[in-house]
Each structure stands twice: as structure tokens, then as C-alpha cells.
Scaffold this motif. Sequence first.
Motif, PDB file in Angstrom:
ATOM      1  N   SER A  17       0.825  -1.208   0.000  1.00  0.00           N
ATOM      2  CA  SER A  17       0.000   0.000   0.000  1.00  0.00           C
ATOM      3  C   SER A  17       0.861   1.261   0.000  1.00  0.00           C
ATOM      4  O   SER A  17       0.513   2.265  -0.626  1.00  0.00           O
ATOM      5  CB  SER A  17      -0.928   0.006   1.211  1.00  0.00           C
ATOM      6  N   LEU A  18       2.000   1.204   0.693  1.00  0.00           N
ATOM      7  CA  LEU A  18       2.894   2.365   0.705  1.00  0.00           C
ATOM      8  C   LEU A  18       3.533   2.582  -0.660  1.00  0.00           C
ATOM      9  O   LEU A  18       3.720   3.726  -1.091  1.00  0.00           O
ATOM     10  CB  LEU A  18       3.968   2.182   1.775  1.00  0.00           C
ATOM     11  N   ALA A  19       3.850   1.489  -1.360  1.00  0.00           N
ATOM     12  CA  ALA A  19       4.378   1.621  -2.721  1.00  0.00           C
ATOM     13  C   ALA A  19       3.376   2.330  -3.619  1.00  0.00           C
ATOM     14  O   ALA A  19       3.731   3.229  -4.401  1.00  0.00           O
ATOM     15  CB  ALA A  19       4.727   0.242  -3.285  1.00  0.00           C
ATOM     16  N   VAL A  20       2.125   1.940  -3.513  1.00  0.00           N
ATOM     17  CA  VAL A  20       1.072   2.587  -4.307  1.00  0.00           C
ATOM     18  C   VAL A  20       0.926   4.047  -3.906  1.00  0.00           C
ATOM     19  O   VAL A  20       0.829   4.940  -4.765  1.00  0.00           O
ATOM     20  CB  VAL A  20      -0.263   1.842  -4.120  1.00  0.00           C
ATOM     21  N   GLU A  21       0.917   4.328  -2.602  1.00  0.00           N
ATOM     22  CA  GLU A  21       0.730   5.697  -2.109  1.00  0.00           C
ATOM     23  C   GLU A  21       1.853   6.619  -2.568  1.00  0.00           C
ATOM     24  O   GLU A  21       1.595   7.732  -3.063  1.00  0.00           O
ATOM     25  CB  GLU A  21       0.659   5.682  -0.576  1.00  0.00           C
ATOM     26  N   LEU A  22       3.091   6.195  -2.421  1.00  0.00           N
ATOM     27  CA  LEU A  22       4.219   7.037  -2.840  1.00  0.00           C
ATOM     28  C   LEU A  22       4.234   7.220  -4.346  1.00  0.00           C
ATOM     29  O   LEU A  22       4.537   8.311  -4.856  1.00  0.00           O
ATOM     30  CB  LEU A  22       5.539   6.430  -2.347  1.00  0.00           C
ATOM     31  N   HIS A  23       3.905   6.162  -5.074  1.00  0.00           N
ATOM     32  CA  HIS A  23       3.840   6.269  -6.534  1.00  0.00           C
ATOM     33  C   HIS A  23       2.783   7.282  -6.935  1.00  0.00           C
ATOM     34  O   HIS A  23       3.008   8.113  -7.829  1.00  0.00           O
ATOM     35  CB  HIS A  23       3.529   4.898  -7.133  1.00  0.00           C
ATOM     36  N   ILE A  80      14.807   4.985   1.871  1.00  0.00           N
ATOM     37  CA  ILE A  80      14.681   3.538   1.994  1.00  0.00           C
ATOM     38  C   ILE A  80      13.688   3.249   3.119  1.00  0.00           C
ATOM     39  O   ILE A  80      13.790   3.809   4.202  1.00  0.00           O
ATOM     40  CB  ILE A  80      16.046   2.861   2.285  1.00  0.00           C
ATOM     41  N   VAL A  81      12.697   2.401   2.830  1.00  0.00           N
ATOM     42  CA  VAL A  81      11.705   2.013   3.836  1.00  0.00           C
ATOM     43  C   VAL A  81      11.910   0.534   4.132  1.00  0.00           C
ATOM     44  O   VAL A  81      11.689  -0.318   3.269  1.00  0.00           O
ATOM     45  CB  VAL A  81      10.265   2.261   3.353  1.00  0.00           C
ATOM     46  N   GLN A 204      -0.800   7.671   6.224  1.00  0.00           N
ATOM     47  CA  GLN A 204      -0.200   8.322   7.386  1.00  0.00           C
ATOM     48  C   GLN A 204       1.317   8.126   7.417  1.00  0.00           C
ATOM     49  O   GLN A 204       2.056   9.023   7.842  1.00  0.00           O
ATOM     50  CB  GLN A 204      -0.843   7.808   8.675  1.00  0.00           C
ATOM     51  N   ILE A 205       1.794   6.976   6.974  1.00  0.00           N
ATOM     52  CA  ILE A 205       3.239   6.747   6.907  1.00  0.00           C
ATOM     53  C   ILE A 205       3.876   7.689   5.885  1.00  0.00           C
ATOM     54  O   ILE A 205       4.923   8.293   6.142  1.00  0.00           O
ATOM     55  CB  ILE A 205       3.551   5.285   6.562  1.00  0.00           C
ATOM     56  N   ALA A 206       3.243   7.826   4.725  1.00  0.00           N
ATOM     57  CA  ALA A 206       3.766   8.734   3.699  1.00  0.00           C
ATOM     58  C   ALA A 206       3.792  10.173   4.213  1.00  0.00           C
ATOM     59  O   ALA A 206       4.747  10.919   3.948  1.00  0.00           O
ATOM     60  CB  ALA A 206       2.927   8.632   2.428  1.00  0.00           C
ATOM     61  N   ASP A 207       2.762  10.558   4.959  1.00  0.00           N
ATOM     62  CA  ASP A 207       2.738  11.903   5.544  1.00  0.00           C
ATOM     63  C   ASP A 207       3.902  12.086   6.518  1.00  0.00           C
ATOM     64  O   ASP A 207       4.548  13.146   6.536  1.00  0.00           O
ATOM     65  CB  ASP A 207       1.421  12.138   6.286  1.00  0.00           C
ATOM     66  N   ALA A 208       4.175  11.056   7.332  1.00  0.00           N
ATOM     67  CA  ALA A 208       5.273  11.134   8.297  1.00  0.00           C
ATOM     68  C   ALA A 208       6.622  11.211   7.594  1.00  0.00           C
ATOM     69  O   ALA A 208       7.530  11.929   8.039  1.00  0.00           O
ATOM     70  CB  ALA A 208       5.234   9.921   9.229  1.00  0.00           C
ATOM     71  N   ILE A 209       6.755  10.488   6.492  1.00  0.00           N
ATOM     72  CA  ILE A 209       7.995  10.535   5.714  1.00  0.00           C
ATOM     73  C   ILE A 209       8.206  11.929   5.151  1.00  0.00           C
ATOM     74  O   ILE A 209       9.300  12.514   5.260  1.00  0.00           O
ATOM     75  CB  ILE A 209       7.965   9.486   4.587  1.00  0.00           C
ATOM     76  N   GLU A 210       7.169  12.488   4.572  1.00  0.00           N
ATOM     77  CA  GLU A 210       7.309  13.808   3.958  1.00  0.00           C
ATOM     78  C   GLU A 210       7.527  14.902   4.999  1.00  0.00           C
ATOM     79  O   GLU A 210       8.165  15.917   4.719  1.00  0.00           O
ATOM     80  CB  GLU A 210       6.087  14.107   3.096  1.00  0.00           C
ATOM     81  N   ALA A 211       7.011  14.686   6.221  1.00  0.00           N
ATOM     82  CA  ALA A 211       7.235  15.642   7.308  1.00  0.00           C
ATOM     83  C   ALA A 211       8.586  15.407   7.996  1.00  0.00           C
ATOM     84  O   ALA A 211       8.975  16.174   8.881  1.00  0.00           O
ATOM     85  CB  ALA A 211       6.117  15.553   8.331  1.00  0.00           C
TER      86      ALA A 211
END
Length: 240
Positions: A17-23, A80-81, A204-211
Motif C-alpha cells: 500500500s505504501l508503494a502505491v501511495e508514494l507512486h 529507503i523504507v 499516514q506513513i507517507a505523511d510522516a515521511i514527507e514531514a
Amino acid sequence: MPGKAIIIGATSGIGRSLAVELHNRGYIVGATGRRNQRLKELQDELGDRLYIQTMDVSHTENAIKQLKRITDQMNGLDIIVLNAGISRSGEGTTRKTDLKVVDINIRGFANLTSFCFEQFEKQGHGHLVGISSIASLFGWGRTPVYNASKSFVNTYLQGYRQKANHSDANITITNILPGFVRSEMTENKKNMFWVSSAKKAATQIADAIEAKKDKAYVTKRWRLIAWLIKLIPEKIWNRM
């Protein structure tokens, strides 16, 4: 501008799901995992800007070679995740199960963390994200090795964050602590609560990464549980 992110353990659950979200957010994404067919299905779904590489993190030397290969294909790496992990191996005996979990959740994690940190120092920047768990905050008789392995992730990343703060390179270390997330790992678990979809967790993980957060609970309400766990005396916990 979105950068280049590789997700270790992207064939199911949070990783996929994170791969899809970041893409969807415009990143160039690399996806690794043991199940090559699932990686191909993900590539067919997302198309351009998605690179795949079969990887078993418990095979440490091969994992480094495979990471180098996909990094070269992407012409670089910014994020890298480290998401690959298991809660039990299904191999029968407790000893075999424990050692398998250690191989993947600790040795595999440490192998890629240390390698990526060195590469980020060489290039002058990078973002290292580890997927831990709320389970890392306590020992539990039903899954002692899983909880302990995630506790290792917390302390290991804390050490590398301190190391990054003393480095000349611009390196961010983020620790993600998910609660219950609907996935193959949790499909047979009972008495779960506050269960999140993998999609919501990935957002939420993608948001935390970007923040560029140091630490993030997923979903955010699990911060309350983390606070409550710290208040329980050890003598009481040991009898639960």
C-alpha cells in the motif's frame, strides 16, 4: 519534488500500500520482496516509475547485491523504507520460529540499515525509515521474539538517529510504530481493536515521511496506548 524511494517488503500489507501511495504522490518507487509474481502484478498495476527486485532479506549478502541492482536501475536512492518482517515462521518448533524471526526482523534489518546509512553518508543525504510496531513497547508471551525484534528496531534506529545528528550528511531517521493493520500478518488474529486498513496506514506513513518525523504512531490514536503501556508496573504486566 518527490524523490526516489525503495520499499523493502512490498508484496503485501503496509509495504504494498505504501508503494502505491508514494507512486501516486509522484515518487519513483522501487519495490522488493520474496514473491516475484506479486511484484510483477504491482508493476503491471502502477506502470512507469515502478521498479521491482526479488529479495529475501535473510540472505544478507544477496540482499545487498539486489539493493544495489535496483538502486542502479532507478539511478539513485533518496528514501529507503525497511518494512520486511514476519511475526512467526510457521516452521513448527519455537526454536526454529524464533531464529527465523531473528534472521529477518533483526539481522536482515540491521544489514540493510547499516549499508544504507553508509551510502547516504557518501552521497551527503538520505532518509531511512524503519517499520516497527506498538508491540515493540512490551514483552508478550504469545509472540516474545516478534515483540523483542521490534524493540531492537526502536533502539537501533535511535542510535542511528544520534549518529546522523553527528554526521556531516543530511540524513533523516524515521521510526514508524503501527498498531493493528489489516493484512495477511493479522488475518487470523482475534480481539483486535482500532484496526486500520493498509491504505489508511500507508497514507499516514507517507505523511510522516514527507514531514521527516523522528517517530510516528499509525494510526495516530495509538500514541495513547503507548502512553498507557508505560504506566503499567512490570509486576502487574508479568501476571497478565
